[in-house]
Scaffold this active site. Structure first.
Site, PDB file in Angstrom:
ATOM      1  CB  SER A 247      -0.959   0.012   1.201  1.00  0.00           C
ATOM      2  OG  SER A 247      -0.246  -0.006   2.413  1.00  0.00           O
ATOM      3  CE  LYS A 293      -2.467   1.707   5.344  1.00  0.00           C
ATOM      4  NZ  LYS A 293      -1.959   1.242   4.045  1.00  0.00           N
TER       5      LYS A 293
END
EC number: 3.4.21.53
Length: 355
Positions: A247, A293
């Protein structure tokens, strides 16, 4: 002391001892809960890490005014205490263990897979960044990457996550579709010779094909991916020890491009976080745990957050990120991106941050 006073004192004493026993029992149960396993993993906000100190491009330059940051999710096996916490906190989530570690895999397998996809993501980020900077990049198909082995099937005994299958019966398998084609005409009980590399060393093994679960075809029981060799004209060093998964691809590509372009500061002085997988054509893909996140980026003081616009509806990573940003009340700008070019265009359109 009267009889009534004495009786009251004894009653308070018994009540005090009773409370102490209850408190001790609660403490013991809480302590015990840390040792009781569950069939879940718990995920929660990780950190936002500046990529400048982590990445070095030969002959490149590093910005001192702004920063690109990758974001992480903290994940671990959930004991009973974490299970309870995750059900009470909006900033923690439970994931069934089978969605994280396949049946028959252990944590070592999981770590190997996460590191393998991180390595691949780094190479693709390098290729994308160098092409955007105008350099020639050469890509060679290397083979079929083993991203997992199915429990109870032949590959489990001979292959490991990270191995690269390069041939079947001497016929080259440059990518996953070649492996499928090589096995398409076979039947259960047939034996094939698999050529593979592990840690740079070539080896061969003979396996017997078996019917695959929930399929009419036969195989060896691997989760395949494509592995490519990427050649770039300058050396790039990425110190990402301890960080796994695909990611960070988007943010690594932006940092590498920023160091390559010595004529301008792509960050414009802003602290920029984000997430997203990356393909060789620059496409940014969906990731998991984007809510965690966003929280990590906000805590690190990020002013801009790039989120994958992977679908055109409310299920996209971008919409998830927006919802989390609203919930925590951050002033951080959430920006949708479908391609690395979208992120670059957004930054090119920003005025430099005033000091």
């Amino acid at each position: 002391m009267s009889e009534e006073q004495l009786y009251g004192q004894r009653r308070r004493s018994r009540a005090g001892r009773g409370f102490s026993w209850v408190l001790a029992l609660i403490v013991a149960l809480v302590g015990l809960s840390f040792f009781i396993p569950t069939n879940y993993y718990v995920t929660r906000p990780g950190s936002a890490i500046e990529l400048g100190p982590m990445i070095d491009v030969e002959g490149g330059k590093k910005d001192e005014t702004g920063a690109f940051m990758l974001t992480t999710v903290r994940m671990g096996e959930a004991n009973l205490a974490w299970y309870v916490y995750a059900n009470l906190s909006p900033d923690a989530e439970l994931m069934p263990k089978e969605l994280v570690v396949s049946k028959g895999e252990d944590n070592e397998d999981f770590v190997r897979r996460e590191q393998a996809v991180m390595d691949n993501s780094q190479k693709i980020a390098e290729a994308v960044a160098f092409r955007l900077a105008g350099y020639e990049v050469k890509v060679e198909k290397e083979g079929v990457w083993v991203m997992g082995t199915l429990d109870g099937l032949p590959a489990k005994k001979v292959l490991k996550i990270g191995d690269i299958i390069t041939a079947v019966d001497g016929v080259r398998t440059a990518e996953a579709k070649d492996l499928l084609q090589a096995l398409a005409s076979k039947k259960a009980g047939d034996q094939v010779e698999i050529t593979y590399t592990r840690d740079g060393q070539e080896a061969k093994t003979v396996v017997t094909l078996v019917p695959l679960p929930e399929s009419k075809s036969v195989g060896i029981g691997v989760r395949p991916d494509n592995k490519q060799q990427i050649f770039i004209p300058k050396k790039v060093t990425i110190a990402s020890q301890g960080i796994g998964g695909p990611s960070a691809g988007l943010m690594m590509a932006l940092e590498i491009l920023d160091q390559l372009d010595t004529a301008k500061d792509l960050t414009k002085g802003y602290k920029i976080a984000g997430t997203g997988t990356i393909s060789l054509d620059g496409t940014v893909g969906r990731i998991g745990g984007i809510n965690h996140k966003v929280i990590a980026a906000d805590k690190a003081g990020a002013e801009i957050f790039f989120a994958p616009q992977d679908t055109p509806d409310a299920t996209s990573n971008y919409q998830e990120a927006l919802a989390t940003a609203k919930r925590i009340g951050t002033s951080m700008q959430i920006v949708p991106v479908k391609n690395v070019a979208d992120a670059i265009a957004y930054l090119d359109g920003r005025k430099p941050k005033s000091s």
